[in-house]
Scaffold this active site. Structure first.
Site, PDB file in Angstrom:
ATOM      1  N   ASP A 143     -13.828  49.708  12.763  1.00 56.44           N
ATOM      2  CA  ASP A 143     -14.551  50.495  11.752  1.00 56.44           C
ATOM      3  C   ASP A 143     -15.297  49.390  10.840  1.00 56.44           C
ATOM      4  OD1 ASP A 143     -12.091  50.753   9.105  1.00 56.44           O
ATOM      5  OD2 ASP A 143     -12.240  49.269  10.390  1.00 56.44           O
TER       6      ASP A 143
ATOM      7  N   ASP B 133     -14.357  43.544   9.781  1.00 52.43           N
ATOM      8  CA  ASP B 133     -14.634  43.911  11.399  1.00 52.43           C
ATOM      9  C   ASP B 133     -15.821  43.166  12.009  1.00 52.43           C
ATOM     10  OD1 ASP B 133     -13.759  46.416   9.751  1.00 52.43           O
ATOM     11  OD2 ASP B 133     -12.757  46.986  11.723  1.00 52.43           O
TER      12      ASP B 133
ATOM     13  N   GLN C 240     -14.686  42.592  -3.736  1.00 51.39           N
ATOM     14  CA  GLN C 240     -13.153  42.287  -3.647  1.00 51.39           C
ATOM     15  C   GLN C 240     -13.199  42.001  -5.161  1.00 51.39           C
ATOM     16  OE1 GLN C 240     -10.462  42.503  -1.588  1.00 51.39           O
ATOM     17  NE2 GLN C 240     -11.747  42.880   0.260  1.00 51.39           N
TER      18      GLN C 240
ATOM     19  N   HIS D 283      -9.076  40.004   6.614  1.00 45.02           N
ATOM     20  CA  HIS D 283      -8.293  40.649   7.444  1.00 45.02           C
ATOM     21  C   HIS D 283      -8.410  40.709   9.150  1.00 45.02           C
ATOM     22  CE1 HIS D 283      -6.781  42.277   3.815  1.00 45.02           C
ATOM     23  NE2 HIS D 283      -7.975  42.824   3.391  1.00 45.02           N
ATOM     24  N   ASP D 284      -9.302  41.253   9.270  1.00 42.77           N
ATOM     25  CA  ASP D 284      -9.704  41.850  10.850  1.00 42.77           C
ATOM     26  C   ASP D 284      -9.743  40.546  11.676  1.00 42.77           C
ATOM     27  OD1 ASP D 284     -11.335  44.917   9.935  1.00 42.77           O
ATOM     28  OD2 ASP D 284      -9.155  44.450  10.126  1.00 42.77           O
TER      29      ASP D 284
END
Ligand code: RIB
Ligand code: CA
Length: 307
Positions: free
Chosen positions: A8, A13, A224, A236-237
């Site tokens: 997403d 991502d 952030q 993260h991703d």
């Protein structure tokens, strides 16, 4: 390694997509998109923008525009109005395929001559739907590798992490599928903050991926800071694809994990029973440690591969 990435985009991502295209170790039949950080129209446009800009040929298949059961949730606070604010991608003529994400996932896995690793970096709606409509594909899935969940605190509610909170029922279907589930949650992703000095280190590598990385990460960090008070956003991703590039990156514990789908205050929590209190079937491998230095070395090597 045959990989389908369901995502997403989303700033992090986008870096996962960059990693995916950086290595010929991966055979990627396609990329699927889902609503999450932004609407599925925007996440699909963002995936096409990133792939076109990096010169990656992967076809894009648009997926679910909302979760299985609960109401939709998007995250413009972190990813902006476009879902990928901070970098203006050059125009391209590419569009998503006619086939939808679920149909593609089912067909690609059925056709594959080797088992497919399914990586999800957004809500798990598409994969869960594919498993519901075509359970036979389980026989040709190597494992599910997801960015999502948390042994500890969440990042949307005290209990839940965004991807799982967006579609708890989808995550529940995946964790109960009987497939090997590798959960890469906030416990490790919060340890790889893309601090300003790291952005500068990567920018100095030069080339188109470095330019995109620096621009996107500066916007990601601004948001952030506003939302979480962090000096650098958790990347993260990309931890998912980085792990598949070098399995030394993470340590996992084989435990029972249950998703809270009751809909109360802990809706969407991944209850990871590390101590084994419940003596239930161990259905998941949960990441509990990460090698931060190795992670950013992998990111740097990937950026350099686009020069
Ligand atoms: O909680 C972090 C996850 O939510 C990441 O996948 C990020 O892109 C957002 O989707
Ligand atoms: Ca994501």
């Amino acid at each position: 390694m045959k990989i389908i990435l369901d995502c997403d985009p989303g700033h992090d991502d986008a870096i996962a997509l960059m990693l995916l295209g950086s290595s010929d170790a991966f055979d990627v039949p396609g990329v699927t998109t889902v609503a999450g950080n932004q609407t599925v129209e925007k996440t699909t446009a963002n995936a096409l923008n990133v792939l076109s800009y990096l010169g990656l040929p992967y076809k894009v298949y648009k997926g679910a525009d909302r979760p299985l059961i609960r109401s939709s949730l998007i995250c413009p606070e972190i990813h902006g109005e476009t879902g990928l604010d901070g970098f203006v991608f050059p125009p391209h003529g590419r569009r998503e395929e006619e086939t939808d994400a679920r149909a593609f996932i089912v067909d690609a896995i059925r056709r594959s001559g080797e088992k497919v690793t399914v990586v999800t970096t957004g809500p798990m709606t598409n994969l869960a739907s594919a498993l519901l409509f075509a359970p036979d594909i389980k026989d040709n899935i190597e494992r599910i590798v997801l960015m999502g969940g948390s042994v500890g605190a969440g990042n949307v509610t005290p209990a839940a992490e965004f991807n799982v909170f967006c579609d708890p029922e989808a995550a529940d279907i995946c964790f109960k599928s009987g497939l090997p589930v590798y959960m890469i949650g906030l416990d490790v992703t919060r340890r790889v903050l893309v601090l300003p000095e790291i952005v500068e280190r990567m920018e100095k590598i030069g080339g188109k991926a470095a330019v995109m990385f620096a621009a996107l990460m500066r916007t990601f960090n601004e948001n952030q800071k506003k939302v979480f008070g962090l000096d650098g956003g958790p990347l993260h991703d990309p931890v998912t694809v980085a792990y598949l590039l070098d399995e030394r990156l993470l340590r996992f514990e084989h435990v029972h994990t249950e998703i809270d789908i009751q809909g109360g205050i802990s809706y969407g929590r991944t209850n990871c029973d590390l101590p084994g209190y419940l003596k239930k079937e161990k259905n998941s491998f949960v990441a509990t440690d990460i090698n931060e230095r190795l992670f950013f070395d992998i990111i740097g090597r990937a950026i350099a591969s686009y020069r």
